[in-house]
Scaffold this motif. Structure first.
Motif, PDB file in Angstrom:
ATOM      1  N   GLY A 180       6.274  15.701  -2.750  1.00 44.93           N
ATOM      2  CA  GLY A 180       5.567  14.465  -3.040  1.00 44.93           C
ATOM      3  C   GLY A 180       5.424  13.465  -1.997  1.00 44.93           C
ATOM      4  N   VAL A 181       6.220  13.421  -0.879  1.00 48.52           N
ATOM      5  CA  VAL A 181       6.403  12.395   0.026  1.00 48.52           C
ATOM      6  C   VAL A 181       4.911  12.506   0.683  1.00 48.52           C
ATOM      7  CG1 VAL A 181       7.489  11.784   2.101  1.00 48.52           C
ATOM      8  CG2 VAL A 181       8.689  12.535   0.230  1.00 48.52           C
ATOM      9  N   ARG A 182       4.295  11.427   1.112  1.00 54.25           N
ATOM     10  CA  ARG A 182       3.086  11.336   1.616  1.00 54.25           C
ATOM     11  C   ARG A 182       3.288  10.733   3.166  1.00 54.25           C
ATOM     12  NH1 ARG A 182       1.840  14.688  -1.233  1.00 54.25           N
ATOM     13  NH2 ARG A 182       1.768  15.276   0.329  1.00 54.25           N
ATOM     14  N   ASP A 241       0.877  -1.087  -0.044  1.00 55.58           N
ATOM     15  CA  ASP A 241      -0.148   0.013  -0.097  1.00 55.58           C
ATOM     16  C   ASP A 241       0.886   1.367   0.053  1.00 55.58           C
ATOM     17  OD1 ASP A 241      -2.857  -1.242   0.542  1.00 55.58           O
ATOM     18  OD2 ASP A 241      -1.465  -2.082   1.955  1.00 55.58           O
ATOM     19  N   GLY A 242       1.934   1.069   0.369  1.00 50.63           N
ATOM     20  CA  GLY A 242       2.826   2.102   0.497  1.00 50.63           C
ATOM     21  C   GLY A 242       4.493   1.648   0.374  1.00 50.63           C
ATOM     22  N   VAL A 243       5.479   2.467   0.055  1.00 48.70           N
ATOM     23  CA  VAL A 243       7.026   1.971   0.158  1.00 48.70           C
ATOM     24  C   VAL A 243       7.640   2.981   0.885  1.00 48.70           C
ATOM     25  CG1 VAL A 243       6.755   0.810  -1.948  1.00 48.70           C
ATOM     26  CG2 VAL A 243       7.450   3.222  -2.049  1.00 48.70           C
ATOM     27  N   PHE A 244       8.698   2.309   1.594  1.00 47.31           N
ATOM     28  CA  PHE A 244       9.497   3.227   2.685  1.00 47.31           C
ATOM     29  C   PHE A 244      10.912   3.289   2.110  1.00 47.31           C
ATOM     30  CE2 PHE A 244      10.881   3.035   7.276  1.00 47.31           C
ATOM     31  CZ  PHE A 244      11.142   4.512   7.339  1.00 47.31           C
ATOM     32  N   VAL A 245      11.685   4.306   2.101  1.00 43.35           N
ATOM     33  CA  VAL A 245      13.274   4.222   1.517  1.00 43.35           C
ATOM     34  C   VAL A 245      13.840   5.010   2.819  1.00 43.35           C
ATOM     35  CG1 VAL A 245      14.715   4.612  -0.331  1.00 43.35           C
ATOM     36  CG2 VAL A 245      12.407   3.991  -0.958  1.00 43.35           C
ATOM     37  N   PRO A 246      14.259   4.592   3.834  1.00 37.27           N
ATOM     38  CA  PRO A 246      14.965   5.224   4.857  1.00 37.27           C
ATOM     39  C   PRO A 246      16.413   5.418   4.145  1.00 37.27           C
ATOM     40  CG  PRO A 246      14.944   2.871   5.353  1.00 37.27           C
ATOM     41  CD  PRO A 246      13.985   3.101   4.303  1.00 37.27           C
ATOM     42  N   ASP A 281      18.147  13.022  -0.692  1.00 32.25           N
ATOM     43  CA  ASP A 281      18.537  13.841  -1.671  1.00 32.25           C
ATOM     44  C   ASP A 281      17.119  14.315  -2.382  1.00 32.25           C
ATOM     45  OD1 ASP A 281      20.562  15.064  -3.797  1.00 32.25           O
ATOM     46  OD2 ASP A 281      18.977  14.296  -4.913  1.00 32.25           O
ATOM     47  N   SER A 282      16.887  15.679  -2.354  1.00 30.54           N
ATOM     48  CA  SER A 282      15.533  16.179  -2.824  1.00 30.54           C
ATOM     49  C   SER A 282      15.211  15.759  -4.166  1.00 30.54           C
ATOM     50  CB  SER A 282      15.519  17.745  -2.985  1.00 30.54           C
ATOM     51  OG  SER A 282      15.301  18.106  -1.512  1.00 30.54           O
ATOM     52  N   THR A 283      16.247  15.883  -5.184  1.00 34.31           N
ATOM     53  CA  THR A 283      16.041  15.371  -6.707  1.00 34.31           C
ATOM     54  C   THR A 283      15.648  14.224  -6.808  1.00 34.31           C
ATOM     55  OG1 THR A 283      17.712  17.209  -7.439  1.00 34.31           O
ATOM     56  CG2 THR A 283      17.214  15.460  -8.932  1.00 34.31           C
ATOM     57  N   ARG A 284      16.533  13.156  -5.953  1.00 34.39           N
ATOM     58  CA  ARG A 284      16.215  11.722  -6.148  1.00 34.39           C
ATOM     59  C   ARG A 284      14.705  11.359  -5.301  1.00 34.39           C
ATOM     60  NH1 ARG A 284      21.378   8.041  -5.231  1.00 34.39           N
ATOM     61  NH2 ARG A 284      22.769   8.837  -6.854  1.00 34.39           N
ATOM     62  N   ILE A 285      14.369  12.187  -4.584  1.00 37.19           N
ATOM     63  CA  ILE A 285      13.118  12.025  -3.837  1.00 37.19           C
ATOM     64  C   ILE A 285      12.000  12.291  -4.975  1.00 37.19           C
ATOM     65  CG2 ILE A 285      11.706  12.661  -1.929  1.00 37.19           C
ATOM     66  CD1 ILE A 285      13.955  13.065  -0.343  1.00 37.19           C
ATOM     67  N   ALA A 286      12.063  13.411  -5.294  1.00 33.79           N
ATOM     68  CA  ALA A 286      11.178  13.776  -6.235  1.00 33.79           C
ATOM     69  C   ALA A 286      11.119  12.908  -7.467  1.00 33.79           C
ATOM     70  CB  ALA A 286      11.484  15.164  -6.872  1.00 33.79           C
ATOM     71  N   ALA A 287      12.022  12.552  -8.088  1.00 37.82           N
ATOM     72  CA  ALA A 287      12.027  11.252  -9.270  1.00 37.82           C
ATOM     73  C   ALA A 287      11.153   9.997  -8.822  1.00 37.82           C
ATOM     74  CB  ALA A 287      13.561  11.205  -9.877  1.00 37.82           C
ATOM     75  N   LEU A 288      11.789   9.842  -7.470  1.00 35.48           N
ATOM     76  CA  LEU A 288      11.040   8.525  -7.067  1.00 35.48           C
ATOM     77  C   LEU A 288       9.539   8.364  -6.760  1.00 35.48           C
ATOM     78  CD1 LEU A 288      11.729   5.565  -6.303  1.00 35.48           C
ATOM     79  CD2 LEU A 288      12.070   6.300  -4.122  1.00 35.48           C
ATOM     80  N   VAL A 289       8.975   9.874  -6.413  1.00 35.67           N
ATOM     81  CA  VAL A 289       7.721  10.004  -6.229  1.00 35.67           C
ATOM     82  C   VAL A 289       6.971   9.756  -7.731  1.00 35.67           C
ATOM     83  CG1 VAL A 289       5.899  11.718  -5.840  1.00 35.67           C
ATOM     84  CG2 VAL A 289       7.708  11.328  -4.220  1.00 35.67           C
ATOM     85  N   LEU A 347       6.316   6.248  -8.802  1.00 33.57           N
ATOM     86  CA  LEU A 347       5.639   5.353  -7.960  1.00 33.57           C
ATOM     87  C   LEU A 347       4.151   5.405  -8.222  1.00 33.57           C
ATOM     88  CD1 LEU A 347       7.646   5.789  -4.587  1.00 33.57           C
ATOM     89  CD2 LEU A 347       7.430   3.861  -6.074  1.00 33.57           C
ATOM     90  N   ASP A 348       3.278   4.445  -7.781  1.00 32.17           N
ATOM     91  CA  ASP A 348       1.786   4.480  -8.035  1.00 32.17           C
ATOM     92  C   ASP A 348       1.492   4.369  -6.456  1.00 32.17           C
ATOM     93  OD1 ASP A 348       1.773   4.568 -10.881  1.00 32.17           O
ATOM     94  OD2 ASP A 348       1.932   2.083 -10.764  1.00 32.17           O
ATOM     95  N   VAL A 349       1.996   4.431  -5.512  1.00 30.94           N
ATOM     96  CA  VAL A 349       1.509   4.265  -4.066  1.00 30.94           C
ATOM     97  C   VAL A 349       2.629   5.341  -3.350  1.00 30.94           C
ATOM     98  CG1 VAL A 349       1.225   1.722  -4.317  1.00 30.94           C
ATOM     99  CG2 VAL A 349       3.580   2.571  -3.506  1.00 30.94           C
ATOM    100  N   PRO A 350       1.946   5.617  -2.039  1.00 36.10           N
ATOM    101  CA  PRO A 350       2.698   6.815  -1.472  1.00 36.10           C
ATOM    102  C   PRO A 350       3.901   6.519  -0.887  1.00 36.10           C
ATOM    103  CG  PRO A 350       0.396   6.306  -0.430  1.00 36.10           C
ATOM    104  CD  PRO A 350       0.843   5.140  -1.551  1.00 36.10           C
ATOM    105  N   LEU A 351       4.819   7.401  -1.077  1.00 39.81           N
ATOM    106  CA  LEU A 351       6.213   7.123  -0.388  1.00 39.81           C
ATOM    107  C   LEU A 351       6.621   7.752   0.867  1.00 39.81           C
ATOM    108  CD1 LEU A 351       9.368   6.458  -1.157  1.00 39.81           C
ATOM    109  CD2 LEU A 351       9.545   9.084  -2.005  1.00 39.81           C
TER     110      LEU A 351
END
Length: 254
Positions: free
Chosen positions: A204-206, A162-167, A171-179, A182-186
C-alpha cells in the motif's frame, strides 16, 4: 489534484530518485523519471555544510532555481524548513514554489509535534498547491515506537500534509498496518535490506524515495575508480562518455 499529487494515487508507487545537481537531475529525467526529488545530504555535502542543521537554505533554493524548469516534476528536500519560525518556513516554501518546485519534504527531527504542525499549516496556507510530504524521524533517529509514529503522523495529516514519510521503517507488517491507519499516501525510504519496490506497492506504499543513496553510490564509485587506478587496475563499472555528460547541459546560443 495536481499532477504531482496524482502520481501518489496510482496502482504502482511513485519511485522518486533524488538528484544533487543539474547533471544528475537531467540524467535521471533522460531515463524516464517524471518526478525527481533533491537530497539534502547531497546539497549540503557539495557545499561543505552540515546536513539537517538548517544551514543549506540558500544552496537548496539555488538548486531549485536550476532544476525547477526541467522536464520533470520537482520535489525539494527542505530539511526542517531551515527555521523554527513557521512564517519563515512558509516564506522558504513560497520561494521554492516560485522556482518551480511542486513538492516539499519537511522533517520533524523528533522535535516538537506542535511546532511541526505549525510549519505544515503555514506552508499549506501560503502555497496551497505545494505537495507537503511530512516526515517523522521516529524510526530514523528514534527507536521506532509505533504509537509515537501514529501520533505524529495523525497530527501532521490534520495540519494539512498531503503525504507522510517514515524513513527507516522496513518491516512489512508495520508498513501494512501504518498504511491502513493513514488517510494520505505513505512514503518509504528504499533500503536494500527492506522490501523491493513492487513489494512496497503491494503493501500500500504510494511513494518510494531513494534519498541520499544515489549521491553516496556515485561518491563511492568515484573513490573505487581512483583506488583502482592508483593500484594499477583497470576501473570496473560503467561511466557516461564526456559528450554524453556535456549534452545534459542546455545548449547556449552563439
Amino acid at each position: 489534484m495536481t499532477a504531482f499529487a496524482e502520481l501518489h494515487h496510482r496502482d504502482t508507487p511513485l519511485l522518486l530518485p533524488n538528484a544533487w545537481d543539474h547533471a544528475s537531475a537531467a540524467a535521471l529525467a533522460a531515463q524516464g523519471f517524471e518526478a525527481i526529488g533533491t537530497t539534502s545530504l547531497g546539497v549540503a555535502a557539495a557545499a561543505g555544510l552540515p546536513d539537517g542543521a538548517g544551514a543549506t537554505r540558500d544552496a537548496t533554493l539555488d538548486l531549485a532555481l536550476r532544476l525547477g524548469q526541467g522536464p520533470y516534476l520537482l520535489s525539494v528536500d527542505a530539511e526542517g524548513g531551515f527555521s523554527d519560525d513557521p512564517d519563515e518556513v512558509a516564506e522558504a516554501a513560497r520561494e521554492l514554489a516560485a522556482a518551480g518546485a511542486v513538492g516539499i519534504n519537511l522533517e520533524d527531527g523528533l522535535g516538537s509535534v506542535r511546532l511541526h504542525v505549525a510549519k505544515i499549516a503555514a506552508v499549506k496556507a501560503a502555497v496551497p498547491g505545494l505537495f507537503v510530504n511530512a516526515r517523522t524521524d521516529t524510526y530514523w533517529l528514534g527507536d521506532g515506537d509505533e504509537q509515537e509514529t501514529a501520533r505524529r503522523l495523525g497530527a501532521y495529516q490534520q495540519a494539512g500534509a498531503d503525504g507522510v514519510f517514515v524513513p527507516g521503517l522496513t518491516d512489512s507488517t508495520r508498513i501494512a498496518a501504518l498504511v491502513k491507519a493513514l488517510d494520505v499516501p505513505l512514503n518509504i525510504l528504499y533500503s536494500p535490506s527492506g522490501p523491493a519496490v513492487t513489494q512496497l506497492g503491494d503493501l500500500g506504499v504510494r511513494r518510494v524515495s531513494l534519498g541520499s543513496m544515489l549521491y553516496r553510490r556515485a561518491l563511492g564509485a568515484a573513490l573505487e575508480t581512483a583506488a583502482d587506478i592508483r593500484a594499477g587496475r583497470t576501473p570496473s563499472g560503467s561511466a557516461p562518455a564526456y559528450h554524453q555528460v556535456e549534452a545534459l547541459s542546455p545548449r547556449r546560443e552563439a
